[in-house]
Design an enzyme around this catalytic site. Structure first.
Site, PDB file in Angstrom:
ATOM      1  N   ARG A1025      38.377  49.405  31.874  1.00 44.13           N
ATOM      2  CA  ARG A1025      39.642  48.810  31.455  1.00 44.13           C
ATOM      3  C   ARG A1025      39.505  48.370  29.995  1.00 44.13           C
ATOM      4  O   ARG A1025      38.524  47.738  29.626  1.00 44.13           O
ATOM      5  CB  ARG A1025      39.942  47.613  32.340  1.00 44.13           C
ATOM      6  CG  ARG A1025      41.300  47.031  32.142  1.00 44.13           C
ATOM      7  CD  ARG A1025      41.498  45.828  33.029  1.00 44.13           C
ATOM      8  NE  ARG A1025      41.580  46.181  34.432  1.00 44.13           N
ATOM      9  CZ  ARG A1025      41.307  45.327  35.425  1.00 44.13           C
ATOM     10  NH1 ARG A1025      40.908  44.100  35.155  1.00 44.13           N
ATOM     11  NH2 ARG A1025      41.409  45.702  36.671  1.00 44.13           N
ATOM     12  N   ARG A1094      41.279  37.160  29.961  1.00 42.94           N
ATOM     13  CA  ARG A1094      41.505  38.610  29.893  1.00 42.94           C
ATOM     14  C   ARG A1094      42.474  38.970  28.769  1.00 42.94           C
ATOM     15  O   ARG A1094      42.907  38.119  28.011  1.00 42.94           O
ATOM     16  CB  ARG A1094      42.086  39.087  31.232  1.00 42.94           C
ATOM     17  CG  ARG A1094      41.283  38.665  32.469  1.00 42.94           C
ATOM     18  CD  ARG A1094      40.180  39.637  32.740  1.00 42.94           C
ATOM     19  NE  ARG A1094      39.441  39.357  33.953  1.00 42.94           N
ATOM     20  CZ  ARG A1094      39.762  39.805  35.164  1.00 42.94           C
ATOM     21  NH1 ARG A1094      40.844  40.517  35.343  1.00 42.94           N
ATOM     22  NH2 ARG A1094      38.995  39.538  36.198  1.00 42.94           N
ATOM     23  N   LYS A1166      38.584  34.620  37.084  1.00 44.98           N
ATOM     24  CA  LYS A1166      39.303  35.233  35.964  1.00 44.98           C
ATOM     25  C   LYS A1166      40.387  34.289  35.424  1.00 44.98           C
ATOM     26  O   LYS A1166      40.841  33.389  36.134  1.00 44.98           O
ATOM     27  CB  LYS A1166      39.929  36.541  36.424  1.00 44.98           C
ATOM     28  CG  LYS A1166      40.878  36.426  37.591  1.00 44.98           C
ATOM     29  CD  LYS A1166      41.281  37.813  38.047  1.00 44.98           C
ATOM     30  CE  LYS A1166      41.964  37.777  39.414  1.00 44.98           C
ATOM     31  NZ  LYS A1166      42.187  39.098  39.963  1.00 44.98           N
ATOM     32  N   LYS A1168      44.058  34.344  33.052  1.00 45.90           N
ATOM     33  CA  LYS A1168      45.048  35.259  32.467  1.00 45.90           C
ATOM     34  C   LYS A1168      46.129  34.510  31.702  1.00 45.90           C
ATOM     35  O   LYS A1168      46.649  33.512  32.183  1.00 45.90           O
ATOM     36  CB  LYS A1168      45.700  36.081  33.580  1.00 45.90           C
ATOM     37  CG  LYS A1168      44.715  36.949  34.332  1.00 45.90           C
ATOM     38  CD  LYS A1168      45.393  37.673  35.479  1.00 45.90           C
ATOM     39  CE  LYS A1168      44.435  38.624  36.164  1.00 45.90           C
ATOM     40  NZ  LYS A1168      45.048  39.268  37.322  1.00 45.90           N
ATOM     41  N   CYS A1388      50.389  49.031  42.539  1.00 45.33           N
ATOM     42  CA  CYS A1388      49.026  48.956  41.993  1.00 45.33           C
ATOM     43  C   CYS A1388      48.293  50.266  42.275  1.00 45.33           C
ATOM     44  O   CYS A1388      48.811  51.142  42.952  1.00 45.33           O
ATOM     45  CB  CYS A1388      48.272  47.791  42.618  1.00 45.33           C
ATOM     46  SG  CYS A1388      47.797  48.128  44.311  1.00 45.33           S
ATOM     47  N   CYS A1394      40.322  51.914  44.243  1.00 41.10           N
ATOM     48  CA  CYS A1394      40.109  50.478  44.360  1.00 41.10           C
ATOM     49  C   CYS A1394      39.359  50.151  45.640  1.00 41.10           C
ATOM     50  O   CYS A1394      39.795  50.506  46.744  1.00 41.10           O
ATOM     51  CB  CYS A1394      41.444  49.744  44.347  1.00 41.10           C
ATOM     52  SG  CYS A1394      41.187  47.990  44.601  1.00 41.10           S
ATOM     53  N   CYS A1433      46.567  45.667  48.739  1.00 40.58           N
ATOM     54  CA  CYS A1433      45.906  44.529  49.374  1.00 40.58           C
ATOM     55  C   CYS A1433      46.548  43.269  48.816  1.00 40.58           C
ATOM     56  O   CYS A1433      47.326  43.329  47.864  1.00 40.58           O
ATOM     57  CB  CYS A1433      44.401  44.567  49.099  1.00 40.58           C
ATOM     58  SG  CYS A1433      43.924  43.847  47.520  1.00 40.58           S
ATOM     59  N   CYS A1437      47.736  42.793  42.407  1.00 40.62           N
ATOM     60  CA  CYS A1437      47.716  43.291  41.029  1.00 40.62           C
ATOM     61  C   CYS A1437      49.100  43.659  40.488  1.00 40.62           C
ATOM     62  O   CYS A1437      49.335  43.541  39.305  1.00 40.62           O
ATOM     63  CB  CYS A1437      46.787  44.493  40.918  1.00 40.62           C
ATOM     64  SG  CYS A1437      45.080  44.037  41.227  1.00 40.62           S
TER      65      CYS A1437
HETATM   66  S1  SF4 Z   1      46.267  44.846  44.621  1.00 36.74           S
HETATM   67 FE1  SF4 Z   1      44.429  45.183  45.790  1.00 36.74          FE
HETATM   68  S2  SF4 Z   1      44.495  47.330  46.272  1.00 36.74           S
HETATM   69 FE2  SF4 Z   1      45.882  47.049  44.596  1.00 36.74          FE
HETATM   70  S3  SF4 Z   1      44.642  47.474  42.825  1.00 36.74           S
HETATM   71 FE3  SF4 Z   1      44.645  45.258  43.156  1.00 36.74          FE
HETATM   72  S4  SF4 Z   1      42.816  44.898  44.316  1.00 36.74           S
HETATM   73 FE4  SF4 Z   1      43.237  47.072  44.469  1.00 36.74          FE
END
Ligand code: SF4
Length: 1533
Positions: A1025, A1094, A1166, A1168, A1388, A1394, A1433, A1437
């Site tokens: 990244r 970040r 982290k 942000k 995401c 991931c 998940c 993100c």
């Molecule tokens: S929300 Fe969860 S599944 Fe999606 S990129 Fe972030 S860590 Fe991975």
């Protein structure tokens, strides 16, 4: 069982009941045959067969892949096989039919109506040795299907049962045959177990000498023993009969023609392995067996059958013998009036067509018959007299009728309409009544009606269009596809015209034509017949380079123009063929059907010709299917074949793996002067598979070496370059052998030492059993020297938890004086289990309650064995699982299933329990440790070692905080790990540290299981990244990012929700180069991840440019101010190994690191920061640790200061109510000049007060909720030595992007384009990446990445506007015609990269939106913006908790649904439904959208609407996120 409605259904059921394997031959895997739908339904419900006793295997095969080849392997292993097919496959399968006729196979043939059935498909193969049965009505189809199977079993011979499905279309449904009757008729009650053939009988390419035979000794003529009488060499199922038997067949001579079912009267002595007491089955045997079978059916059902069926008056004088579709005639004759010419006419049909029994035919006719009209429905007639006519003639030659000999008159039967059947019959009988009737009279029309849809014709499967599009893109008008579907041709059928052989022939003709044309041009260039001299020089120039496509294609338009101006006769003649002035790129398109015998000759022809022809051969067989496939099908490796041939360019490509490599291969193939073969992989199970499925299958095949990507160019040798270039990481064994032989491998390994380990470790070479034995013996020897009771711990582990638990238990056991051994279940020799004293099993749970990969073989053996006696063994089981993993209640039993099953099974085998099965649950407060903590003491107690004293203290588990402290300012052992080529991974602690450097180790989740099955480590690759302040990149930086993604990554770039570039799929060996590449672009990755501040986000659309510039300036200041100071980054990534260290030590000579802001442990989690410029909340300012809202000065032109929000954050853990998302709390306003210090102080309060014990509780949001906003503010103010002012007014209007063109105050133009979910890639349909690259080459402004993952082309001056607009259009980047929902959506990354993903996101959200768009359209909502987000998940993100509607992955395919977020990101949403799948999502969303369309108030947003109508309660703050939800997440098991 429901009534059978069609012949296909009735026959499919009988075939299913009566065999072990059914080969269902279909037009395409996604298109059903007459039979396949029913077969698949039976198979899906696991309906048991009568023969197989369980559900038989149903194998779907496409009609053009040499399908009958698949019959040999099961037949030879002693299985009964049925085939269901259309007649279209019969002729191409002739080479197999002769051999298959000697096996007990039944082929059910539904005659292919195109437009009417052509019975020549049957007559053409009548000598193949099969027995042929024909049925007409629905009931007959069922009875004769059963007859066919019984006959095959009893005779050991192949039986073909054919019918025209149209004949029984109007029949009433019938009762399905009773399975008991099926069993009885098949004779299974009296037959013995099936025997496989001897192992050496494997060749399918030569006659193996096999003959269906019967026992010579016969003693009894009783009916039951007749059925049991025959035997077949080495063979099958029920056909080897217990009792020796009887029956001395009747004389073959009773039939005037010798049986074609037994075309060999004697047994081949050269190849025979027969028992001398057997003899070949004769036609008489077949007749007798049929009698037996039919009398059984008759007794049970009352229905009778004979070899020839006569219906009609007993005193009939004439009869029709129909070999064709009888339906209409039967109806018409049945309804005949006494006045009709044909009132006294009978109808004869053959139930048994081969072996033909002339005697039976003669006997079945009334003695009064004098004339017979034979009607043959045969279109492809090769002889003057039809085959049936000859059969009938020879049969009746000797039979005198009552009034003399019988006259037989042949007719050709064509298509007859129901309305004209009466007339047709009259015509036939008028002819018949003539003194000398006409022979071969045609009845009905030859062509039939307009063609019905012909599923067996050729269509281009939709998924395959990807390659066609690339060909079109690469070669444009130069492309000539010789066998393109639907191309115009000289009256040839479409199927033939699309065949490679035809295409090749036409290409050769085309080449000849052009060669002649070049000759004509040369002659013309020397002639004086032109009006002027101009054309001559152009023609000479052209002729000189006629074969050089780059030159001739450039000058061809000029040549044509000169000729057109000339106007002479010679010029006009040349212009008649003007397309030949261009040099085409000529291609032939083929499928993997070319890899089987019957298609392979086409490839051979092209190669052998040496012609400059390019072949694109698309292979669609999925790797997983191939893994389970029948080895004897012997699919040929066309690539190897072509390389061995020596004169061809060969490439193996896969568009879903490397788009660039496909392009390269096509261009190289085109340039190569000789035959080129481009093997293109496109695996699918069904032609309508989703691209995601194709992508996943491709990845598996490429990764495991089944489909290596490579290019082989024999011309390279002359240039001193290697012939072979490998474009993927692994190759398969056959290819490796070829390369070794050609000595190329050694060269390749020398050139690329990093490939060496992979290349020599080709897949499929393991010596596992031996290893197991050795390891176990060595361990036993070691244990012998120890004291104490033994304890063997066997684990099956997926993600390492079960394994580390097992190892820890082993250590603890040792400390208690036990002799412990720990190993994976699959590494343990099962036969030793009964000798163990104490065995502990620890297993986690995989897939649908399955054993993890390294325990599967062990479980399969334990589950099936009855031999193990574990009565001397004590045991205990601990299982690990997640009680919430399965969303549906009916699947809950999968929770810890492997452990529970193992516990029951070991007890069943006599094992004595040491403790009840222990259940570890990921949902417990301490995850599986909670259950384990209760279980382990019970184990020690049972083993009598619970009271041991003086146990050593176990070291506490290493935490992230320990790793940071011990890392020496983020160095750890990263540098050493990068140099280790024995693994693609780095150590676990280093992988925590590399996050601070901007890279995560991941593994490809699509490949995890398959690699494990192959004994390989996961497919490790790194995500990188970048740190990109405010998401702004210059065009040169864009170009550099583009090139990094192609050279080091997976050819795509992800524009992330935090406005930066992310690269996926960077393997360890390329990591350093990629990092350097990023630095070369004056960008960095430091602190892009990790427990530090970040990337800082800023609203991307500079409509007020001066104001924006001020904001950007401040963001850069904050970013620089908060950067970590460690020099480890430069040391590890940028330093040259062999250079002088001083050159790169940016902080002076000595490495004495210091982190004045962060300290050695950095932040607890982290951190942000984001800046929003009202009215756009497109950075989701409420969702970050610090959210700054830019406030303008009094003039409204420049930046004055910021309202400061703190404590926003998205990460949540499912089912853990202590975690929640939170929107930021307002601290107040602060002037811009010191805002970077404000950020620092906020960060420092978090550094010192954040929770460092529990990472799930370590974010600033929890710190603030813990101490209260006011206390937090005062702590910040204390450090700051200043106070926040009252927040200034501001207004947000939305949190989505503003698409399209905007002009700023300085007159610059900005275009915000839609990039779905931020994925920049090339596909055949949309070469987006190429387009952006081309634009970057000319663009003078910036590229601005948006937090919604789109892209703004910023700062386009008016002068460039037209050019940029033209380029956007050319590459389809200006397309904004998407639904409002799609434009407002965001997902995401999730699968496959991931590691935390529980469900698909980026790859699935677009599909879900497509499924909703119809509904949006219907309800007039297409243009309405509704913010929908999805994540794989709950880490959040894509900031799902702020969306109006969100889906958060719970398990593969299952999502929690949230409703009620605020439209401009100001309010969190709330759980509406938990663990729902697509069907339920659509069931909820569709009516809801409709209701929204009908009931919303003026300007009311979707998120507000669902709250107003009471569907969901509003979430007022993070802490109340879990309150008042519409549905609790279920906890119940
Ligand atoms: S929300 Fe969860 S599944 Fe999606 S990129 Fe972030 S860590 Fe991975």
């Amino acid at each position: 069982m429901a009534m059978a409605k069609t012949a296909g259904e009735a026959v499919a059921r009988i075939a299913y009941l009566s065999t072990h394997v059914v080969l269902s031959i279909q037009p395409a895997l996604a298109i059903d045959s007459h039979f396949s739908k029913h077969l698949h339904t039976y198979s899906a419900t696991r309906l048991p067969g009568v023969v197989a006793e369980k559900a038989p295997e149903v194998v779907a095969l496409r009609h053009n892949v040499d399908p009958l080849l698949s019959a040999f392997q099961p037949l030879r292993s002693g299985k009964l096989v049925a085939v269901t097919t259309s007649s279209s496959v019969l002729l191409p399968s002739v080479p197999h039919l002769y051999k298959l006729a000697q096996y007990p196979i039944v082929i059910h043939v539904s005659l292919h109506a195109s437009p009417t059935p052509d019975y020549s498909d049957i007559t053409a193969i009548r000598q193949s040795g099969f027995v042929f049965l024909q049925s007409e009505t629905l009931q007959e189809a069922q009875d004769l299907a059963l007859t066919a199977h019984a006959l095959a079993i009893k005779s050991g011979k192949g039986v073909m049962h054919f019918f025209d499905p149209a004949n029984s279309r109007d029949d009433s449904p019938i009762e399905p045959e009773d399975p008991e009757l099926v069993r009885d008729v098949l004779g299974l009650n009296t037959t013995r177990a099936l025997l496989p053939l001897p192992e050496n009988c494997t060749s399918i390419y030569v006659d193996d000498g096999r003959r269906a035979t019967m026992a010579e000794e016969t003693t009894s003529a009783s009916e039951s023993s007749q059925s049991d009488r025959l035997t077949t060499k080495g063979l099958p199922s029920g056909n080897v009969i217990e009792k020796p038997s009887s029956g001395g067949g009747s004389s073959v001579g009773s039939s005037v023609r010798e049986s074609s079912a037994d075309s060999r009267p004697t047994v081949s002595s050269a190849t025979s392995i027969e028992n001398p007491s057997t003899r070949p089955v004769t036609s008489d045997d077949v007749y007798e067996l049929l009698e037996t079978i039919w009398s059984k059916i008759n007794r049970a059902t009352g229905r009778s059958y004979r070899t020839f069926e006569y219906t009609g008056p007993e005193n009939a004088e004439s009869a029709l013998f129909i070999f064709g579709s009888t339906g209409l005639f039967v109806d018409e004759l049945g309804a005949a009036k006494s006045s009709d010419e044909f009132a006294k006419c009978g109808l004869i049909t053959a139930r048994l067509y081969r072996p033909w029994n002339g005697l039976h035919l003669a006997e079945s006719l009334p003695a009064s018959v004098r004339r017979i009209a034979v009607l043959e429905q045969i279109r492809r007639k090769t002889t003057k007299w039809g085959p049936i006519l000859l059969d009938v003639l020879t049969s009746l030659r000797t039979k005198p009728s009552a009034g003399g000999s019988i006259m037989v008159v042949g007719h050709q039967l064509g298509y007859i309409e129901p309305a004209t059947v009466h007339q047709a019959l009259r015509g036939i009988f008028q002819n018949l009544s003539l003194a000398t009737p006409y022979q071969n009279l045609e009845v009905g029309s030859r062509d039939g009606p307009l063609h019905p849809p012909d599923h067996y014709g050729l269509t281009q499967p939709k998924v395959e269009s990807a390659y066609m599009k690339i060909l079109d893109q690469v070669f444009g008008e130069r492309l000539y596809l010789a066998n393109r579907l639907g191309a115009a041709n000289a009256g040839i059928s479409a199927t033939i015209a699309a065949s490679p052989e035809y295409g090749f022939g036409s290409l050769l003709a085309r080449k000849d034509h052009r060669s002649r044309f070049i000759g004509d041009v040369k002659t013309a260039a020397a002639s004086h017949d032109f009006a002027t001299d101009v054309p001559r020089s152009w023609l000479s120039k052209w002729a000189l380079s006629a074969e050089d496509d780059t030159v001739v294609n450039t000058i061809a338009p000029d040549v044509i123009a000169r000729l057109s101006n000339d106007g002479s006769k010679l010029a006009s003649t040349l212009l008649e063929s003007k397309s030949l002035f261009f040099k085409e790129s000529q291609w032939l398109l083929g499928s993997d059907a070319w890899a089987y015998d019957l298609g392979n000759s086409g490839v051979h022809h092209v190669l052998a010709s040496g012609a400059n022809v390019n072949m694109l051969i698309i292979d669609s067989q999925p790797w997983s299917e191939r893994a389970a496939a029948d080895a004897t099908r012997r699919k040929k490796d066309i690539g190897l074949y072509a390389m061995n041939f020596g004169n061809a360019y060969v490439a193996s490509v896969a568009v879903y793996s490397s788009y660039t490599q496909v392009l390269e291969a096509m261009i190289e193939a085109d340039k190569f002067k000789g035959p080129s073969v481009v093997l293109a992989y496109l695996p699918y199970n069904k032609e309508d598979d989703s691209p995601l499925t194709v992508l996943q299958e491709t990845k598996k095949a490429v990764d495991l070496g089944y489909w290596p990507l490579y290019r082989w160019n024999p011309e390279n040798e002359e240039k001193g370059e290697p012939n072979f270039s490998l474009d993927s990481e692994r190759i398969k064994q056959e290819l490796e052998e070829f390369l070794k032989r050609d000595n190329h491998l050694t060269q390749l390994m020398n050139r690329h030492p990093k490939f060496a380990a992979n290349l020599s470790e080709s897949y499929g070479t393991e010596v596992r059993a031996l290893q197991k034995r050795k390891a176990k013996d060595a361990y036993d020897a070691m244990l012998e020297s120890l004291y104490g009771a033994p304890m063997t711990i066997l684990f099956a582990s997926d993600n390492g938890n079960a394994e580390s638990l097992a190892k820890r238990l082993g250590n603890r056991g040792k400390a208690r004086g036990l002799k412990t051994m720990v190993t994976a279940m699959d590494d343990y020799p099962l036969e030793d289990l009964p000798t163990e004293e104490n065995v502990i099993f620890i297993t986690s749970t995989a897939g649908q309650g399955e054993f993890p990969q390294n325990g599967r073989a062990f479980w399969d053996a334990v589950k099936d064995t009855t031999e193990l006696d574990l009565s001397q063994t004590k045991y205990a089981v601990f299982a690990l699982g997640d009680s919430h993993y399965w969303p549906r209640k009916e699947d809950k039993h999968y929770y810890n299933k492997p452990g529970k099953d193992l516990d029951v099974r070991v007890a069943f085998l006599g094992g004595q329990k040491l403790a009840d099965v222990g259940l570890g649950d990921d949902q417990d407060p301490d995850s599986y440790q909670t259950g384990y903590g209760e279980w382990e003491p019970k184990l020690w107690q049972a083993l009598g070692v619970d009271k041991v004293e003086g146990l050593p203290e176990e070291p506490p588990p290493i935490t992230n905080e320990d790793i940071k402290i011990q890392s020496n300012f983020l160095r750890g052992t990263i540098a050493e790990g990068l140099d280790d080529t024995s693994t693609g991974a780095i150590s676990a602690s280093d992988s925590q540290l590399t996050k601070f450097h901007g890279t995560y180790m991941q593994d490809d989740r699509d490949l995890r299981d398959d690699r494990k099955a192959q004994g390989l480590e996961p497919a490790y690759a790194f995500m990188i990244r970048c740190r990109l302040n405010g998401g702004v990149a210059s065009p040169s930086q864009w170009l550099q990012m583009d090139s990094i993604s192609s050279s080091y990554g997976n050819e795509t770039m992800k524009l992330t929700t935090r406005q930066t570039f992310q690269f996926h799929g960077v393997v360890k060996s390329k990591l350093k180069s990629a990092m350097r590449g990023i630095n070369k672009a004056l960008m960095t990755t430091i602190a892009a991840c990790g427990d530090v501040n970040r990337n800082i986000m800023v609203s991307p659309l500079p409509t007020k440019s001066a104001f924006h510039r001020d904001v950007h300036h401040i963001s850069a200041k904050i970013s620089d101010h908060l950067l970590p100071s460690t020099t480890a980054y430069h040391e590890i990534w940028l330093k040259d190994n062999d250079s002088d260290e001083k050159q790169t030590k940016v902080a002076g000579d000595a490495v004495v690191d210091n982190e004045p802001l962060y300290g050695p442990t950095y932040l607890p989690r982290k951190f942000k920061i984001t800046i929003a410029v009202p009215p756009h909340n497109d950075t989701d300012v409420y969702a970050h640790d610090i959210g700054l809202i830019a406030i303008k000065d009094a003039d409204g032109k420049r930046l004055e200061g910021f309202n400061v929000l703190v404590g926003g954050g998205m990460g949540v853990t499912h089912n853990n109510k202590k975690t929640y998302p939170r929107t930021g709390s307002m601290l107040g306003y602060f002037p811009a000049s010191r805002i970077h210090i404000v950020c620092e102080k906020i960060m420092l309060v978090q550094r010192d007060h954040g929770d460092r014990k529990n990472r799930k509780h370590a974010r600033l949001k929890y710190t603030i909720d813990g101490m209260g906003v006011n206390v937090f503010r005062s702590k910040v103010e204390e450090l700051l030595e200043a106070r926040f002012e009252e927040a200034k007014p501001f207004e947000f209007k939305s949190n989505i992007d503003t698409f399209g063109w905007q002009k700023d105050e300085f007159g610059m133009n900005h275009f915000l384009m839609f990039i779905e979910n931020g994925r920049v890639e090339n596909t055949a349909e949309f070469p987006m990446k190429t387009g952006l690259r081309e634009i970057a080459k000319v663009h003078k402004g910036d590229f601005r990445l948006t937090p919604n993952q789109h892209l703004c082309l910023s700062g386009v001056p008016d002068d460039d506007l037209d050019m940029i607009k033209g380029m956007l259009k050319k590459y389809k980047l200006d397309n904004l015609h998407f639904s409002g929902l799609r434009l407002s959506s965001s997902a995401c990354v999730a699968f496959p990269t991931c590691g935390l993903a529980m469900a698909e996101s980026e790859r699935y959200l677009p599909e879900l939106i497509t499924k909703l768009e119809g509904c949006l359209e219907e309800n007039g909502l297409r243009q309405d913006s509704i913010v929908m987000r999805m994540t794989g998940c709950p880490n959040g993100c894509a900031r799902p908790w702020l969306a109006e509607v969100a889906f958060v992955g719970k398990a593969y395919g299952a999502y929690n649904m949230y409703l009620g977020g605020g439209y401009h990101g100001q309010r969190l949403n709330k759980l509406y439904r938990s663990s729902i799948m697509e069907e339920e999502i659509l069931d909820i969303m569709k009516p809801l959208l409709k209701r929204y369309a009908l009931e919303r108030q003026e300007g009311e947003r979707f998120g507000d609407f669902v709250i107003r109508i009471g569907m969901i309660k509003p979430t007022k703050e993070g802490k109340s996120f879990h309150e008042d939800v519409a549905e609790e997440e279920s906890d119940a098991e």
